[in-house]
Design a protein around this motif. Structure first.
Motif, short mmCIF file in Angstrom:
data_model
loop_
_atom_site.label_atom_id
_atom_site.label_comp_id
_atom_site.label_asym_id
_atom_site.label_seq_id
_atom_site.Cartn_x
_atom_site.Cartn_y
_atom_site.Cartn_z
N PRO A 146 1.00 -1.20 -0.02
CA PRO A 146 -0.11 0.14 0.10
C PRO A 146 0.81 1.31 -0.03
CG PRO A 146 0.21 -0.81 2.00
CD PRO A 146 1.00 -1.73 1.22
N GLY A 152 -1.92 -4.54 7.48
CA GLY A 152 -1.04 -3.31 7.53
C GLY A 152 -1.75 -2.36 8.31
N ALA A 153 -1.08 -1.10 8.75
CA ALA A 153 -1.56 0.01 9.14
C ALA A 153 -2.72 0.69 8.64
CB ALA A 153 -0.50 0.78 9.60
N ASP A 211 7.72 -3.45 15.45
CA ASP A 211 8.28 -3.20 14.27
C ASP A 211 9.20 -2.10 14.25
OD1 ASP A 211 8.89 -2.52 11.83
OD2 ASP A 211 6.82 -3.01 10.93
N HIS A 224 9.67 0.30 10.74
CA HIS A 224 8.40 1.03 10.34
C HIS A 224 8.51 2.28 11.44
CE1 HIS A 224 7.56 -2.01 7.30
NE2 HIS A 224 7.49 -0.88 6.60
C1 PEP Z 1 5.23 -3.30 5.86
O1 PEP Z 1 5.45 -3.99 6.82
O2 PEP Z 1 6.00 -3.31 4.85
C2 PEP Z 1 4.35 -2.25 5.93
C3 PEP Z 1 3.99 -1.66 4.76
O3 PEP Z 1 4.07 -1.99 7.21
P1 PEP Z 1 3.11 -0.95 7.78
O4 PEP Z 1 1.68 -1.31 7.07
O5 PEP Z 1 3.36 -0.81 9.10
O6 PEP Z 1 3.24 0.36 7.03
#
Ligand code: PEP
Ligand code: MN
Length: 367
Positions: A58, A111-112, A202, A205
């Motif tokens: 995304p 994802g976020a 994580d 990020h």
């Molecule tokens: C990812 O893990 O590569 C990623 C897109 O993470 P996030 O949803 O945390 O932005």
């Protein structure tokens, strides 16, 4: 706030051996078959537990690399088989879920940018019904704990018991040291509300660059988080996405070897009694703090009544500026950061204003 009792399996029983901390690593994006395989082979030497790679990405703006798409799924699955580790990828819609499951991906994360959308989450949850594989839910991009919990509840209600959360920080408008502010208090509150939920940090990020990866990883370990998701690329500078925050598999190994892992509890009786003694001191100070704040509010209410009598506005901005400047100075002498003093007094001041507004708006003062 009440504690939530979601049905959650112990990560030890997720179908593959993992030790705490669970280490998930791999490239931000799968780019080529060779890149995914070489990353996996080199990461296997660094004792990771789960191999990750983004297949669908995304991206904030169009025209950036939006992921290699479904062709990358068999590369990821084959790389996992080659190193005998489970593989994980991000899913953002029902099509992703179906394709990833059909390809044999072992673990999915949300994802976020998807966690923020209850409709998207519900559709994913419905598609997952009956497939009890581990699902990890990243925090929403905005610091909204209820939204994060809501997503976890929707997935849990679909019958998923191998449930975990990923803390990847929260976006902010101002430029800060980190790409995404950690707001550690949010994952900590999540842990309090859902005590048996594994939470993986994580740092990639959160940081956005490699500079503070170790510092953030260590903080996550010190807060007793259950694992780390760290991005790793065989040639970070050339990565097709998130180039600045990825490290080589060998640098990842180096980082992991520098982590200090602490015990969750004190076992020695003498050390335990010392800890308990210090905690009683903290408890006493906490009580005094509440006492003092309550006294401060009482006086704020008296001032509110006085302002009402004099018919003047509640907020006098020069007064607020004067308080904050004075307290920043006092705080500095007592080893308290500007950031902390500002946050603390903003909360206290907001509550005073709230109290005074109530007084202003009552018809008659009850004396
Ligand atoms: C990812 O893990 O590569 C990623 C897109 O993470 P996030 O949803 O945390 O932005
Ligand atoms: Mn990434």
């Amino acid at each position: 706030m009440e504690l939530l009792d979601l049905k959650i399996d112990d990560p030890e029983t997720w179908g593959f051996p993992i030790g705490k901390p669970i280490i998930i690593s791999g490239p931000c994006s799968a780019e080529t078959e060779e890149q995914v395989m070489e990353t996996a082979l080199r990461l296997a030497k660094q004792n990771i537990h789960i191999l990750r790679a983004g297949i669908w990405k995304p991206r904030t703006r169009p025209n950036a690399f939006e992921g290699i798409g479904s062709v990358g799924l068999p590369w990821l699955v084959a790389a996992g088989k080659a190193i005998n580790k489970p593989v994980a990828t991000e899913v953002a819609n029902v099509k992703h879920v179906i394709e990833a499951l059909n390809a044999g991906v072992d673990i999915l994360w949300i994802g976020a940018r998807t966690t923020v959308n209850p409709f998207a989450i519900q559709e994913i949850a419905d598609a997952l019904a009956g497939v009890n594989i581990p699902i990890l839910v990243k925090n929403p991009i905005n610091p909204d704990l209820e939204l994060w919990i809501g997503a976890l509840e929707r997935i849990s209600k679909a019958g998923i018991t191998k449930l975990g959360a990923i803390h990847r920080g929260f976006s902010n408008y101002e430029k800060t040291k980190y790409r995404n502010k950690p707001n550690w208090e949010l994952p900590m509150e999540l842990k309090r509300r859902i005590p048996n939920l594994p939470i993986i940090c994580d740092p990639s990020h959160i940081c956005g660059t490699t500079e503070f990866l170790l510092e953030v990883s260590q903080e996550a370990m010190d807060l007793n988080m259950d694992g780390l998701m760290l991005e790793s690329h065989i040639n970070p500078k050339e990565a097709w996405s998130d180039a600045k925050q990825q490290v080589t598999p060998e640098d990842l190994g180096q980082l992991l070897s520098q982590l200090v892992l602490r015990k969750e509890k004190v076992e020695d009786v003498v050390a335990l009694s010392k800890l308990e003694y210090m905690r009683t001191k903290i408890d006493k100070i906490d009580n005094d703090l509440i006492d003092m704040i309550s006294k401060r509010m009482e006086i704020a209410r008296e001032i509110g009544a006085h302002k009402k009598e004099q018919n003047i506005t509640i907020l006098q901005s020069n007064r607020w500026e004067e308080i904050i400047q004075k307290m920043l100075k006092v705080g500095k002498d007592k080893n308290l950061t500007d950031d902390f003093i500002t946050k603390l007094f903003e909360i206290i001041h907001a509550e005073s204003i709230h109290n005074q507004t109530q007084i202003m708006n009552t018809e008659k003062l009850v004396k």
